[in-house]
Design an enzyme around this catalytic site. Structure first.
Site, mmCIF file in Angstrom:
data_model
loop_
_atom_site.group_PDB
_atom_site.id
_atom_site.type_symbol
_atom_site.label_atom_id
_atom_site.label_comp_id
_atom_site.label_asym_id
_atom_site.label_seq_id
_atom_site.Cartn_x
_atom_site.Cartn_y
_atom_site.Cartn_z
ATOM 1 N N ASP A 36 8.948 5.016 52.398
ATOM 2 C CA ASP A 36 9.644 3.942 53.123
ATOM 3 C C ASP A 36 8.889 3.590 54.408
ATOM 4 O O ASP A 36 8.191 4.428 54.980
ATOM 5 C CB ASP A 36 11.068 4.427 53.458
ATOM 6 C CG ASP A 36 11.968 3.283 53.888
ATOM 7 O OD1 ASP A 36 11.621 2.106 53.638
ATOM 8 O OD2 ASP A 36 13.027 3.567 54.476
ATOM 9 N N GLY A 39 7.217 -2.096 55.745
ATOM 10 C CA GLY A 39 7.540 -3.308 56.503
ATOM 11 C C GLY A 39 7.522 -3.032 57.999
ATOM 12 O O GLY A 39 6.964 -3.793 58.795
ATOM 13 N N HIS A 53 2.484 -3.123 52.804
ATOM 14 C CA HIS A 53 2.485 -2.577 51.437
ATOM 15 C C HIS A 53 1.061 -2.187 51.022
ATOM 16 O O HIS A 53 0.857 -1.171 50.362
ATOM 17 C CB HIS A 53 3.088 -3.592 50.460
ATOM 18 C CG HIS A 53 4.559 -3.815 50.668
ATOM 19 N ND1 HIS A 53 5.459 -2.778 50.783
ATOM 20 C CD2 HIS A 53 5.297 -4.957 50.792
ATOM 21 C CE1 HIS A 53 6.678 -3.260 50.967
ATOM 22 N NE2 HIS A 53 6.600 -4.581 50.981
ATOM 23 N N LEU A 147 -2.499 17.068 38.086
ATOM 24 C CA LEU A 147 -1.249 16.578 38.686
ATOM 25 C C LEU A 147 -0.567 15.559 37.777
ATOM 26 O O LEU A 147 -1.226 14.659 37.250
ATOM 27 C CB LEU A 147 -1.592 15.888 40.021
ATOM 28 C CG LEU A 147 -0.405 15.283 40.780
ATOM 29 C CD1 LEU A 147 0.336 16.353 41.571
ATOM 30 C CD2 LEU A 147 -0.866 14.175 41.717
HETATM 31 C C1 FPP Z 1 9.461 0.636 51.233
HETATM 32 O O1 FPP Z 1 9.051 0.075 52.437
HETATM 33 C C2 FPP Z 1 8.427 0.512 50.270
HETATM 34 C C3 FPP Z 1 8.525 -0.161 49.093
HETATM 35 C C4 FPP Z 1 9.740 -0.881 48.661
HETATM 36 C C5 FPP Z 1 7.393 -0.240 48.204
HETATM 37 C C6 FPP Z 1 6.587 1.003 48.050
HETATM 38 C C7 FPP Z 1 5.292 0.583 47.590
HETATM 39 C C8 FPP Z 1 4.124 1.035 47.981
HETATM 40 C C9 FPP Z 1 3.911 2.164 48.859
HETATM 41 C C10 FPP Z 1 2.970 0.311 47.468
HETATM 42 C C11 FPP Z 1 2.151 1.032 46.512
HETATM 43 C C12 FPP Z 1 2.730 1.663 45.371
HETATM 44 C C13 FPP Z 1 2.029 1.891 44.248
HETATM 45 C C14 FPP Z 1 2.618 2.707 43.204
HETATM 46 C C15 FPP Z 1 0.686 1.339 44.024
HETATM 47 P P1 FPP Z 1 9.868 -1.145 52.998
HETATM 48 O O2 FPP Z 1 9.221 -2.390 52.557
HETATM 49 O O3 FPP Z 1 11.285 -1.036 52.584
HETATM 50 O O4 FPP Z 1 9.710 -0.936 54.539
HETATM 51 P P2 FPP Z 1 10.791 -1.307 55.648
HETATM 52 O O5 FPP Z 1 12.033 -0.524 55.334
HETATM 53 O O6 FPP Z 1 10.132 -0.870 56.894
HETATM 54 O O7 FPP Z 1 10.990 -2.784 55.571
#
Ligand code: FPP
Length: 260
Positions: A36, A39, A53, A147
């Site tokens: 998490d 953003g 991301h 893994l």
């Molecule tokens: C949460 O951060 C993250 C996600 C919803 C996406 C997770 C994806 C990645 C780490 C990209 C790569 C993944 C792969 C498998 C290649 P958020 O956007 O909710 O952050 P915020 O809460 O700060 O807005």
């Protein structure tokens, strides 16, 4: 109060060299991560969320390597939840593109390092081109013995339980199963993670203290570890810190330490 309780995790006292200090006999076999804060990481830097991301993908690359080196056997990462469709279409599209790029760019290295890639979630609802790429990656790495990297895409813990209940109900209706045969073990056989041990340790980055529909059944007795670091800042050092903290815990699974 909870934030205070976990705040001790936020000062990073570990370096990559501290991996040697970990007890090799008590490395969590299965670590699950809620990645998490992409953003927030971007916002802090005045950047678009897309770059957050993208930075998240880099963090994942590093953590897959670190987990392998430390001797973790299974890493499950939450990449896209069944609720993430509520985000703007442009962000959803970007995330799907990143999953696809990740497979294009990383598959050779992952395969060479013996990583077995699996996807968990309602992948049949994703674009066909992405589904095809995922299936190819699973097939190509299926015999690898390093893994196991489970990537949760369009995954929800509740949806997973519903799927299991429906499968079981069908078996009962078809008289292939008795009601009495519905047990913890038989339910497990209908989960995406049916052949894997439950996560020993669940890590969530970026300060929120919740599971957000991740591995709800499987995490019943998982140890939880939270950090305020946003996912793109999460490094091997954080993983080592989380494991070091895990190694201090006493797992009783509802029992007693010294039963008499
Ligand atoms: C949460 O951060 C993250 C996600 C919803 C996406 C997770 C994806 C990645 C780490 C990209 C790569 C993944 C792969 C498998 C290649 P958020 O956007 O909710 O952050 P915020 O809460 O700060 O807005």
């Amino acid at each position: 109060m909870w934030r205070k309780l976990f705040s001790r995790n936020n000062k990073l006292n570990y370096t990559v060299n501290d991996a040697n200090q970990l007890d090799p006999d008590n490395i969590p076999a299965h670590i699950a991560i809620i990645m998490d804060g992409n953003g927030r990481w971007a916002k802090k830097r005045g950047l678009p969320r897309t770059l957050g991301h993208r930075a998240g993908v880099e963090a994942l690359r590093g953590i897959v390597k670190a987990a392998t080196k430390i001797g973790v056997q299974i890493l499950t990462v939450y990449a896209f939840s069944t609720e993430n469709w509520k985000r703007p279409a442009s962000e959803v599209d970007l995330l799907m593109q990143l999953f696809s790029e990740y497979l294009d760019n990383e598959i050779d290295e992952l395969d060479n390092n013996g990583v077995q890639i699996r996807f968990i979630g309602k992948t049949d609802e994703l674009a066909e081109t992405l589904q095809k790429k995922m299936a190819e990656a699973e097939q190509r790495t299926g015999c690898n013995i390093g893994l196991i990297l489970n990537i949760a895409v369009n995954y929800g813990g509740r949806a997973e339980v519903i799927r299991a209940v429906r499968d079981i109900a069908q078996q009962v209706l078809a008289k292939k199963m008795l009601i009495e045969e519905i047990t913890e073990q038989s339910i497990k056989t209908h989960l995406y993670t049916c052949d894997l041990p439950d996560p020993d340790l669940v890590i969530r980055t970026s300060g929120d203290l919740r599971l957000s529909n991740f591995l709800l059944w499987q995490s019943a007795y998982s140890e939880l570890w939270f950090t305020d670091s946003n996912w793109p800042d999460f490094r091997a050092e954080h993983l080592i810190q989380a494991i070091a903290n895990y190694q201090l815990r006493e797992r009783r699974f509802g029992g007693l330490k010294n039963p008499k």
